[in-house]
Design a protein around this motif. Structure first.
Motif, short mmCIF file in Angstrom:
data_model
loop_
_atom_site.label_atom_id
_atom_site.label_comp_id
_atom_site.label_asym_id
_atom_site.label_seq_id
_atom_site.Cartn_x
_atom_site.Cartn_y
_atom_site.Cartn_z
N SER B 247 82.22 24.31 52.18
CA SER B 247 80.87 24.08 51.85
C SER B 247 80.64 23.61 50.36
CB SER B 247 80.25 25.45 52.39
OG SER B 247 80.59 26.45 51.29
N ARG B 249 77.50 22.09 47.29
CA ARG B 249 76.04 21.67 46.81
C ARG B 249 75.97 20.18 46.71
NH1 ARG B 249 71.93 25.21 45.86
NH2 ARG B 249 73.45 26.76 46.53
N ASP B 250 75.25 19.33 47.08
CA ASP B 250 75.21 18.22 47.07
C ASP B 250 74.29 17.57 45.93
OD1 ASP B 250 72.52 18.06 47.84
OD2 ASP B 250 73.05 17.16 49.96
N ALA B 252 71.57 16.51 45.61
CA ALA B 252 70.17 16.61 45.75
C ALA B 252 70.06 18.31 45.58
CB ALA B 252 69.45 16.19 47.06
N GLY B 253 71.07 19.04 45.48
CA GLY B 253 70.95 20.32 45.17
C GLY B 253 70.95 21.40 46.34
N TRP B 254 71.04 20.58 47.47
CA TRP B 254 71.22 21.24 48.95
C TRP B 254 72.58 21.88 49.39
CZ3 TRP B 254 66.80 22.67 51.03
CH2 TRP B 254 65.64 22.07 50.75
N HIS B 255 72.71 23.04 49.83
CA HIS B 255 73.81 23.58 50.46
C HIS B 255 74.17 22.98 51.73
CE1 HIS B 255 77.12 26.50 51.51
NE2 HIS B 255 76.35 26.56 52.76
N ARG B 256 75.34 22.35 51.83
CA ARG B 256 75.76 21.99 53.12
C ARG B 256 77.37 22.42 53.53
NH1 ARG B 256 74.68 15.53 53.12
NH2 ARG B 256 75.06 15.86 55.26
#
Lengths: 525, 297
Positions: B247, B249-250, B252-256
């Motif tokens: 996992s 944090r991309d 753009a700030g999103w957790h993936r």
């Protein structure tokens, strides 16, 4: 019929009562419906003959029940179940510091909970209870041996086994052999001597006492420079030992010497610290000892389970004992006489000058702790620690939770070295399972866990159960090291898994955080 | 890794790792922990108290101990040593009688009556209050021995700075990521020598400090690139990596997060080069590099 019924009840009552009690004989040959001791049985193999759960069906392993111990209050560091539960007659008994529980092994419902009063002992962990007859035995942080009634958890008595004012603390699951309750002690911060004792199951009185430092004139006493060093030499006994019923010998791993990080005041090998010893169970007399770390200065207790098994070694059938020791080396000995057979590294340590003729690592004096630091592998946490190893007789493999760790070891004492007399700064905390071929010491496979924190179980289903450092419980192919099944629980596993079969169903039970999780095959099986 | 995750892991590791260790008064440690959990930003004093609770000595009255020392040294030091670790007379720091003493109830009679058979004179002039202070002093000496996490590490800088610079720019290949005038400028003013040595070897906080809620410099973020089966590549800061999941944090700030089995993972861990050096350092090289870094004031 009306005349019959009471007679039947009366005549059956004593039989039923006996059936619920745990006899010394049942401890020698425990059934697969039980896990009656810390290691399941005396050899310490943590290998179960159960194979209902195996490689062909483990993918359908599912949660059968869980139990959250929500009623403990403060039980010390993190309130984590480090204890290995015992299971006798469908009841599981397990602990946290100051707490003992009995729960139903079929559904996880609580039967009773015992709470020991607040005390000043170190609450670092509690590794479990022992049982004999209808009594439970447990060690408290402030070093009392407490006996409870297994039926209702009522306290029968408590007896002091070590002096908490001297900074002893107690965590161990006692070993029961015949009418002996064998207790060990911990605490190496004020240079106390370590010892083992055997206690009477009815009264708690001492049957025998064995000091890990030899008395003056006894073999090994010459490995200390003087009486002062010897009588303050450490050598704790904080992990449950193993037992060979045929030889009537108990095997124990002994802790590090004191002062811990300074060897200047205790020149010599410092026997029987960092040793595997064989004692006669009825007298506590030493038959033989083998020191795996002469003159330790790195806190590498040799308390890891000395596992017993019979097997072929160089063409000869032998009674063996093996230990994957905290110092990074795997040892195989003949357990009947202590003859050394094999020494092999299971991590890349850097503290030795080689191996001597007796198979012992030779410590490099330049890697002793120093004022400006020495970079040493493993760290003081060790290449392994208290996490239960397992031996799989079907594969001839010894499994250990291993850590390729590094520390900088500093000497800090000013003037006379006492206590730890130094510190280590642990740099990294890796953890893997290593499968070691006992005949050669060769590492067959390594499985990364992300950290070192729980013990191992193997079964005749060719499975190895373990917990990783990302809250997963794993079932691993014991031959190849490949993961066959995993699930996620609420916290990292912190004990060693156990297994038992009840009503034709095999359960695997692990402790993670403050909860027990029981797994069994899904309804389709 | 996120700092939250790191703290959680640190706590778990600590529980696991002080397995044979001492420490003390876990009930107090628990209380301290609860206190810390109630506050978002732990105060510095909390860390000190927690350390005392974890390592013993939490209940030492320092003023009484100092009064006790001033009585002990002239009266008792000649035989027992000014630090009470023993001289011609016994060591009183790891003495069972002293450790059992409370305000002089055990050692008081010994002090006032002496032990003539062992050559110890009577000190009948000492008052009960003075003896109680001596008792506190002796307990403080024992606590200083048993509190290993409070031991002071010193005298670290023994190496040759010039040789350290050569290692830094040569065999150590440190210069491939670091620069004395760039990221490491004035580094010696930011850390105490023991912390600098630690970070030089492996740039992650000491877990005892993390556990105690002390201010620590978190490890540098780890960059990761995940390639999906489709060929799409997702890069970001690594949040978590285990056997089954990665996992991040991309940008753009999103957790993936992604299952490991369906992606290829490329981790660029800044600690990897440090880990690679651990088996290679000699202790002399370690001392030399520290001496060199200490010149970067």
């Amino acid at each position: 019929m009306r005349v019959w019924a009471p007679t039947l009840v009366l005549s059956l009552a004593p039989v039923v009562l006996c059936g619920q009690e745990l006899t010394p004989e049942a401890l020698v040959k425990p059934g697969t419906d039980s896990w009656p001791t810390y290691n399941g049985e005396y050899s310490g193999q943590r290998h179960s003959p159960l194979d209902q759960i195996n490689g062909s069906n483990v993918a359908s392993l599912a949660l059968a029940w869980m139990y959250r111990a929500s009623n403990y209050g403060a039980a010390g560091f993190g309130s984590v179940i480090k204890s290995t539960p015992i299971e006798v007659n469908g009841v599981l008994y397990f602990t946290m510091p100051d707490n003992v529980w009995a729960i139903d092994a079929r559904n996880g419902r609580e039967i009773w909970h015992y709470k020991y009063p607040p005390n000043e002992g170190l609450h670092i962990g509690q590794r479990g209870v022992a049982m004999l007859g209808s009594s439970i035995y447990t060690e408290t942080p402030d070093c009392n041996l407490v006996s409870l009634n297994a039926q209702d958890g009522k306290e029968r008595w408590r007896k002091q086994i070590a002096d908490v004012k001297l900074e002893y603390f107690c965590t161990m699951s006692p070993l029961v052999v015949g009418n002996h309750i064998i207790t060990g002690v911990g605490g190496d911060s004020l240079d106390n001597p370590g010892y083992l004792e055997s206690r009477d199951p009815e009264t708690g009185e001492v049957q025998w006492h064995w000091n890990t430092e030899p008395n003056p004139g006894e073999p090994g006493s010459e490995s200390w420079p003087d009486a002062e060093a010897r009588s303050h030499g450490g050598g704790m006994t904080w992990m449950t030992g193993t037992y060979d019923p045929a030889l009537r010998l108990i095997y124990w791993g002994i802790g590090n010497p004191n002062p811990v990080h300074s060897g200047a005041g205790r020149k010599g090998d410092n026997l029987w610290t960092c040793s595997i010893v064989a004692l006669r169970v009825d007298s506590g007399k030493l038959l033989w000892g083998y020191q795996v770390s002469p003159h330790d200065t790195h806190d590498w207790d040799a308390t890891q389970t000395p596992i017993l098994f019979d097997g072929e070694f160089k063409g000869k059938q032998r009674k063996l004992v093996a230990q994957a020791s905290r110092n990074g080396f795997f040892f195989v000995l003949d357990r009947s006489n202590g003859e050394h057979l094999l020494t092999a590294p299971f991590i890349n340590s850097n503290w030795t000058l080689g191996i001597n003729a007796k198979g012992q690592p030779i410590p490099n004096p330049k890697k002793e702790p120093a004022r400006d630091g020495t970079l040493v592998s493993p760290s003081s946490n060790g290449a392994s620690n208290w996490f239960a190893p397992s031996f799989n007789p079907l594969a001839g493999l010894f499994y250990v939770v291993a850590s390729q760790s590094y520390s900088v070891f500093y000497l800090t004492s000013e003037g006379k070295a006492e206590g730890f007399a130094g510190r280590d700064d642990s740099l990294n905390y890796p953890g893997t399972i290593k499968a070691i071929d006992y005949k050669t010491g060769e590492i067959r496979w390594t499985h990364d866990l992300g950290g070192m924190g729980s013990g191992l179980l193997t079964t005749a289903g060719n499975l190895l159960f373990a917990g990783d450092f990302s809250r997963h419980i794993l079932a691993i192919d014991a031959t190849t090291g490949k993961t066959l099944w995993h699930t996620t629980v609420a916290a990292n596993q912190a004990n060693g898994a156990i297994t038992y079969e009840l009503d034709g169903k095999q359960y695997v039970v692990v402790g993670a955080g403050d909860s027990l999780f029981a797994f069994a095959l899904g309804a389709s099986h | 890794m996120s700092s939250h995750y790191f703290v959680a892991v640190a706590a778990l590791l600590l529980f696991a790792s002080i397995s044979s260790g001492q420490a003390d008064q876990a009930a107090n440690a628990e209380k301290q922990k609860a206190n810390r959990q109630q506050k978002d930003a732990p105060q510095k004093e909390d860390a000190g108290d927690a350390l005392a609770a974890l390592t013993g000595g939490a209940h030492i009255d320092k003023e009484a101990a100092e009064r006790g020392r001033k009585i002990f040294v002239p009266s008792c030091g000649f035989c027992h040593g000014n630090d009470a670790h023993g001289k011609s007379g016994p060591d009183l720091v790891r003495s069972a009688s002293v450790l059992h003493d409370n305000k002089g109830d055990v050692i008081g009679p010994v002090i006032q009556n002496g032990r003539p058979e062992r050559g110890m004179p009577a000190f009948s002039a000492l008052s009960a209050e003075q003896i109680a202070d001596i008792s506190v002093f002796l307990h403080s000496q024992a606590a200083d021995v048993s509190n290993r996490f409070a031991y002071k590490i010193g005298d670290l800088i023994t190496g040759d700075a010039q040789k350290g610079a050569s290692f830094f720019n040569g065999d150590g290949h440190c210069g491939s990521c670091h620069s004395a005038s760039g990221d490491l400028a004035h580094v010696a003013t930011k850390y105490e020598p023991v912390e600098l040595q630690r970070r030089m070897l492996y740039p992650a906080p000491n877990l005892i400090d993390v556990f105690l809620g002390r201010a620590v410099t978190p490890p540098a973020p780890t960059k990761v690139t995940v390639q999906l089966l489709s060929g799409e590549r997702v890069s970001g800061t690594l949040d978590h990596l285990d056997e089954f999941t990665v996992s991040l944090r991309d940008s753009a700030g999103w957790h993936r997060s992604f299952p490991r089995e369906s992606v290829t993972v490329d981790v660029q861990d800044p600690r990897a080069a440090h880990e690679g050096l651990l088996p290679k350092y000699t202790d002399q090289e370690m001392h030399d590099v520290l001496a060199y870094l200490e010149t970067l004031k």
